[in-house]
Scaffold this active site. Sequence first.
Site, PDB file in Angstrom:
ATOM      1  CG  ASP A   1      -9.499  13.244 -16.226  1.00 28.97           C
ATOM      2  OD1 ASP A   1      -8.771  12.602 -17.005  1.00 28.97           O
ATOM      3  OD2 ASP A   1     -10.522  12.769 -15.696  1.00 28.97           O
TER       4      ASP A   1
ATOM      5  NE  ARG B   1      -3.034   0.324   3.221  1.00 30.01           N
ATOM      6  CZ  ARG B   1      -2.515   0.770   4.372  1.00 30.01           C
ATOM      7  NH1 ARG B   1      -2.096   2.005   4.464  1.00 30.01           N
ATOM      8  NH2 ARG B   1      -2.422  -0.028   5.422  1.00 30.01           N
TER       9      ARG B   1
HETATM   10  C1  PLP Z   1     -13.007   6.669 -16.970  1.00 29.73           C
HETATM   11  C2  PLP Z   1     -12.660   8.046 -16.604  1.00 29.73           C
HETATM   12  C3  PLP Z   1     -12.438   8.408 -15.276  1.00 29.73           C
HETATM   13  C4  PLP Z   1     -12.596   7.421 -14.128  1.00 29.73           C
HETATM   14  O1  PLP Z   1     -11.681   6.384 -14.228  1.00 29.73           O
HETATM   15  P1  PLP Z   1     -11.952   4.904 -13.597  1.00 29.73           P
HETATM   16  O2  PLP Z   1     -10.696   4.196 -13.952  1.00 29.73           O
HETATM   17  O3  PLP Z   1     -13.167   4.362 -14.277  1.00 29.73           O
HETATM   18  O4  PLP Z   1     -12.167   5.070 -12.149  1.00 29.73           O
HETATM   19  C5  PLP Z   1     -12.083   9.717 -15.006  1.00 29.73           C
HETATM   20  N1  PLP Z   1     -11.958  10.620 -15.985  1.00 29.73           N
HETATM   21  C6  PLP Z   1     -12.186  10.316 -17.286  1.00 29.73           C
HETATM   22  C7  PLP Z   1     -12.053  11.380 -18.317  1.00 29.73           C
HETATM   23  C8  PLP Z   1     -12.542   9.017 -17.639  1.00 29.73           C
HETATM   24  O5  PLP Z   1     -12.774   8.725 -18.919  1.00 29.73           O
END
Ligand code: PLP
Length: 417
Positions: free
Chosen positions: A192, A67
């Site tokens: 993101d 972890r």
């Molecule tokens: C899929 C996705 C997430 C979340 O990711 P997980 O691996 O499903 O938890 C966050 N941001 C974007 C843009 C995504 O496409």
Amino acid sequence: MSSSSNQYPFQPPQHPETQCIHAGKVKDAQYGALATPLYQTSTFVFDSAEQGAARFAGEQPGYIYTRLGNPTTRELELKVAALEGMADAAATATGMGAVAASTMAFLQQGDHLIASKAIYGCSFALFNHQFARYGIEVSFVDMTDHQAVAAALQPNTKMLFAETPINPNLVVLDLEFLGNFCKKHQILSVIDNTFLTPLLQQPARFGIDIVIHSATKYLNGHGDVVAGIIVSDADKIQTIKLTTLKDMGATISPHDAWLIIRGLKTLSVRMERHCSNAQKVAEYLAEHPAIAKVFYPGLPDHPGHKFIGKQMAAAGGVLAFELNGSLDDGRYFINQCELLSLAVSLGDAESLIQHPASMTHSPYTAEERKMAGISDGLIRISVGLEHVVDIINDLSQALVKMQGQQKRPSETLTCNL
Ligand SMILES: *Cc1c(COP(=O)(O)O)cnc(C)c1O
């Protein structure tokens, strides 16, 4: 941006195609294995009580417990950090684990977050439905409107969170503006970068502080893992690892890290094919009489097109469109696809088709979706690695069937999309 602060066993390779394969790699001194060894272990044995104590005290390098860190996971972290041109990274159990660990490490009761009004459905749910329970205020803003971003600023604003291109309608945000805005007002910026990967977009070049990915998508690329990663400077990654990762525990499994390391080796060739296939599919759909509108930054009339070559190297592999037809028609159309799989997620070898309003963006209420500009008729495709002619042929036959269906006025399909 230089990645020389990374502790590679050799000089970090400069080209991303090479970094995908070699960055972060530790030479296997014992057997000389070419592939990264998988350290599938929960814990690490100390030579002595003194050594164990020294590792816990941070006085001696070495692993303690998975972890807190693991050699297989570490290679993945250093590889993605090198690709993003940033100093360090922390791999997480899911993409949402990365969103939660990166934001909650720096926000506390009384703080204010400015978030893009259209973001991944569960990021929206976390900010809108969970953060309120912890006394963190959130303003959701149309970040294409720079005045609206400035107007959202409060004395307690601590962080800005966005994604670009935006899921699912592919709106592109100006990273240079967002980076400068956050620097000027001394607020943390989080982007993101799931949709484009560091091969097509490196937010750090625009002064963004923290980049996160759902590694479930392109980074792994094979649809067999859920995982995430946070990339930033060494201090912030250390803070995240010692707080929201250590104590909340969304740590990646070493086996999943190992699979992503394998997936990353082909990331550059995969992204080339995803982008060229998506461009051709977008151009095909844009000409089709059954399609009202196509959302893809690779099309010259898309408002995000001007950012290609400036902040993003290419438009990526995801596109969305509106049919000329009702919701019933949309559901009928999706059900006729044979090669394209009806599934959420993106970035896999297989082409995937889905309906955001009833699937990925169902955490939004109908009202919230309307505010975020996600219409009920929108359909999203993650264009895969198949031959583009086969993808287009499948869409074509499904559209022909839908048009045939539309000519039968007496039949109304009930639909709960
Ligand atoms: C899929 C996705 C997430 C979340 O990711 P997980 O691996 O499903 O938890 C966050 N941001 C974007 C843009 C995504 O496409």
